[in-house]
Design a protein around this motif. Sequence first.
Motif: not given
Length: 287
Positions: A101-113, A135-143
């Motif tokens: 894979a080209d990109i791995f997202c380490i989590g999705t919308e886990l703000e309190k964690f 490459k790495l990213t994290y999927a942060a919620n819009w806020d």
Amino acid sequence: MAQGNYVSLMPFGFIKDLTSPIITHNSDRQWFGETQNGLLQYAKSFQKESFKIMVKPHIWVWRGEFTGDIEMDSEEKWVILENAYTEFILTYAKASQELNADIFCIGTELEKFVTKRPLYWQELIKKIKKEFKGKLTYAANWDEFKRVPFWNQLDFIGVDAYFPLSDKKTPSVLDFEIGWKPHKDEILKIQKQFNKPVVFTEFGYRSVDFNAIAPWKSDRIDGNINLMAQANGFQAIHNQFWKEDWFAGGFIWKWFHKHDEVGGADNNRFTPQNKPAEKLMKKLYNK
């Protein structure tokens, strides 16, 4: 990122409630496409068609409660959750390396964690980097994206871009673009602070009236169909972001594999399939 050349594949883990530390995943009871074997099979199919892959694991809380509110009520449970999440995420980091894979997202919308356990996440990223070389990213919620403490350890600032933009029934392209201005300024501020490209790890709109008031809401099936409002939202994102050199691209929410059976003129959900929004995107992506 050129347009129309990536797909995001999403394995799932499941948590019973917002204070439960146990993550169930890769089981026979879930959709095949959301398991490790399903991920590997579908990734190969897309790679044969020359698509690049982002693997984006999600947690699903029973009854669809918001993952950003996952929070343990004792140190003991936090440790159990951390061990469970490490096992979950490294399973898919290793699978992502296996399928190249080209990109791995380490989590999705886990703000309190993320905000309550920053040291855990710093160490987790080091573990992920030992298993996955892309490459790495994290999927942060819009806020949430302004408060993520580890952007400097990743390659992309990831945003699930469901920003509230307009309270109109059918926002015009201009209405959407005016609504984007303050949010785009905030995104650019974070982009400059960390000097990383921004990727919309999810973006999209329902084809429904008033779709820009709270674009993240997917829990109501009802709502008058509004195909124009959806298409206008996509056009505005294209106008506002695609020309920016700091913007790496984005992943449309949501695309289903049985194309002929989904979406269409009587569908008010997120998919743009078989709707004017799909025709628009074909036109934009062919430019």
